[in-house]
Design a protein around this motif. Structure first.
Motif, PDB file in Angstrom:
ATOM      1  N   HIS A  34      11.236  39.742   6.256  1.00  0.00           N
ATOM      2  CA  HIS A  34      10.516  41.001   6.508  1.00  0.00           C
ATOM      3  C   HIS A  34      10.864  42.025   5.420  1.00  0.00           C
ATOM      4  N   PHE A  35      12.135  42.368   5.327  1.00  0.00           N
ATOM      5  CA  PHE A  35      12.630  43.147   4.183  1.00  0.00           C
ATOM      6  C   PHE A  35      13.817  42.367   3.629  1.00  0.00           C
ATOM      7  N   PRO A  36      13.636  41.543   2.571  1.00  0.00           N
ATOM      8  CA  PRO A  36      14.743  40.713   2.060  1.00  0.00           C
ATOM      9  C   PRO A  36      15.983  41.574   1.764  1.00  0.00           C
ATOM     10  N   GLY A  37      17.106  41.136   2.296  1.00  0.00           N
ATOM     11  CA  GLY A  37      18.362  41.867   2.075  1.00  0.00           C
ATOM     12  C   GLY A  37      18.583  43.000   3.063  1.00  0.00           C
ATOM     13  N   PHE A  38      17.610  43.268   3.906  1.00  0.00           N
ATOM     14  CA  PHE A  38      17.735  44.357   4.895  1.00  0.00           C
ATOM     15  C   PHE A  38      17.105  43.894   6.199  1.00  0.00           C
ATOM     16  N   PRO A  39      17.826  43.000   6.909  1.00  0.00           N
ATOM     17  CA  PRO A  39      17.216  42.404   8.095  1.00  0.00           C
ATOM     18  C   PRO A  39      17.106  43.375   9.283  1.00  0.00           C
ATOM     19  N   HIS A  73      11.332  54.907  17.016  1.00  0.00           N
ATOM     20  CA  HIS A  73      12.283  55.972  16.713  1.00  0.00           C
ATOM     21  C   HIS A  73      13.486  55.486  15.916  1.00  0.00           C
ATOM     22  N   THR A  74      13.802  54.206  16.039  1.00  0.00           N
ATOM     23  CA  THR A  74      15.007  53.732  15.357  1.00  0.00           C
ATOM     24  C   THR A  74      14.876  52.237  15.047  1.00  0.00           C
ATOM     25  N   LEU A  75      15.811  51.700  14.263  1.00  0.00           N
ATOM     26  CA  LEU A  75      15.747  50.303  13.835  1.00  0.00           C
ATOM     27  C   LEU A  75      16.587  49.416  14.754  1.00  0.00           C
ATOM     28  N   VAL A  76      16.206  48.136  14.798  1.00  0.00           N
ATOM     29  CA  VAL A  76      16.983  47.156  15.557  1.00  0.00           C
ATOM     30  C   VAL A  76      17.494  46.110  14.582  1.00  0.00           C
ATOM     31  N   ARG A  77      18.784  45.792  14.679  1.00  0.00           N
ATOM     32  CA  ARG A  77      19.403  44.884  13.711  1.00  0.00           C
ATOM     33  C   ARG A  77      19.878  43.597  14.396  1.00  0.00           C
ATOM     34  N   PRO A  78      20.141  42.566  13.591  1.00  0.00           N
ATOM     35  CA  PRO A  78      20.642  41.304  14.170  1.00  0.00           C
ATOM     36  C   PRO A  78      21.914  41.550  14.981  1.00  0.00           C
ATOM     37  N   ASP A  99      14.057  33.157  11.124  1.00  0.00           N
ATOM     38  CA  ASP A  99      13.629  33.275   9.724  1.00  0.00           C
ATOM     39  C   ASP A  99      13.019  34.622   9.353  1.00  0.00           C
ATOM     40  N   TYR A 100      12.181  35.123  10.264  1.00  0.00           N
ATOM     41  CA  TYR A 100      11.422  36.318   9.891  1.00  0.00           C
ATOM     42  C   TYR A 100      12.321  37.503   9.546  1.00  0.00           C
ATOM     43  N   LEU A 101      13.538  37.506  10.096  1.00  0.00           N
ATOM     44  CA  LEU A 101      14.447  38.618   9.799  1.00  0.00           C
ATOM     45  C   LEU A 101      14.841  38.628   8.320  1.00  0.00           C
ATOM     46  N   HIS A 102      14.838  37.440   7.696  1.00  0.00           N
ATOM     47  CA  HIS A 102      15.213  37.347   6.290  1.00  0.00           C
ATOM     48  C   HIS A 102      14.055  37.736   5.373  1.00  0.00           C
TER      49      HIS A 102
END
Lengths: 162, 132
Positions: free
Chosen positions: A34-39, A79-84, A29-32
């Motif tokens: 944290h930044f809605p539309g940008f998990p 340093h960078t982002l992690v995505r689903p 859930d938290y991925l939705h």
């Protein structure tokens, strides 16, 4: 229920080093939220994942007899982002361990790329200098938690002494 | 080993404290106290000692910077105050510290004020001089 921020251990060298991995999935859930539309995987939760990996490493070094509490985030740089769909690795090392406390340093990587660096300090709170008393029961490494740890033991952490 | 000038030691100590305590470099003056002015808590001391060891390539045994054998000794601490023999023992264990203020009111709870930035710089300076 405990919030566990990694899925399994990949390596475990008692008193020295542990590597744990986490799969990041849109089912969480938290991925939705944290930044809605940008998990993306929240950095605060990656710090928690490192704290759990390193905290177990520190606890195991004293056979889980101490109550190991996160006392300080000494450094956290991302340093960078992690995505689903990605898998992150928490690589924790003990830099210093004594009666009262421990210092760890850690790297978070994803597919070979450095995501972040997180250095932490843990206190063995029964050894605190202010002389405060805490409950005798180990509320950090509870029975429920130790049972969970046994399942990790079969998957990458064979050397964890329980 | 070549000796390092005091201002060079101060600059490294300043950077260490900026990193360890998330303070601005202009807050880290010689007279600033670590706990009172810079907000250090007990766990920060371990972090600071570790960073100093790395920055200067030295080993700092815990009792050397803060002599617990004096501060926690019932022979020296009576009603949470350090007695005369205790003060004498403290002076000989902490030549790097300016104890003149603490001596006026040797209340153990006020001992942390002894740890100024200058105390740390003096300590490292003396330690490096012994190694040279």
């Amino acid at each position: 229920m405990r919030w566990i921020w990694f899925d399994r251990f990949e390596q475990f060298e008692s008193g020295r080093r542990a590597v744990a991995v986490k799969n990041v999935t849109l089912a969480e859930d938290y991925l939705h939220d944290h930044f809605p539309g940008f998990p993306i995987m929240p950095q605060s939760l990656m710090i928690e994942g490192m704290a759990q990996t390193a905290g177990i490493l520190v606890g195991e070094a004293r056979q889980f007899t101490e109550k190991v509490i996160l006392a300080k985030i000494r450094r956290a740089v991302f340093h960078t982002l992690v995505r689903p769909g990605q898998q992150i690795r928490f690589e924790a090392e003990i830099e210093h361990l004594d009666e009262a406390a421990a210092l760890t340093c850690g790297k978070i990587t994803c597919e070979g790329e450095l995501v972040g660096e997180v250095d932490l300090a843990f206190a063995h709170i029964d050894q605190n200098m202010s002389g405060l008393d805490f409950p005798e029961e180990n509320f950090v490494f509870t029975e429920e938690f130790m049972s969970l740890l046994k399942t990790f033991r079969e998957h990458g952490a064979e050397k964890v002494r329980l | 080993m070549a000796t390092i000038a005091r201002d060079e030691i101060f600059a490294k100590v300043q950077q260490t404290l900026v990193d360890a305590l998330s303070v601005d470099d202009d807050e880290v003056t010689e007279s600033a106290t670590l706990t009172g002015d810079l907000g250090a808590e007990s766990i920060d001391f371990l972090d600071i000692v570790f960073r100093l060891e790395k920055a200067f390539g030295i080993k700092i045994p815990q009792d050397e910077l803060m002599p617990r054998d004096v501060l926690e000794n019932p022979k020296y601490v009576v009603n949470k105050r350090l007695n005369e023999p205790g003060l004498a023992a403290l002076k000989s264990s902490m030549p790097h510290a300016d104890l003149s203020e603490f001596e006026k009111d040797p209340d153990i709870d006020k001992f942390s004020d002894v740890f100024t930035v200058a105390t740390i710089v003096n300590f490292v300076d003396a330690k490096l001089a012994r190694q040279a």
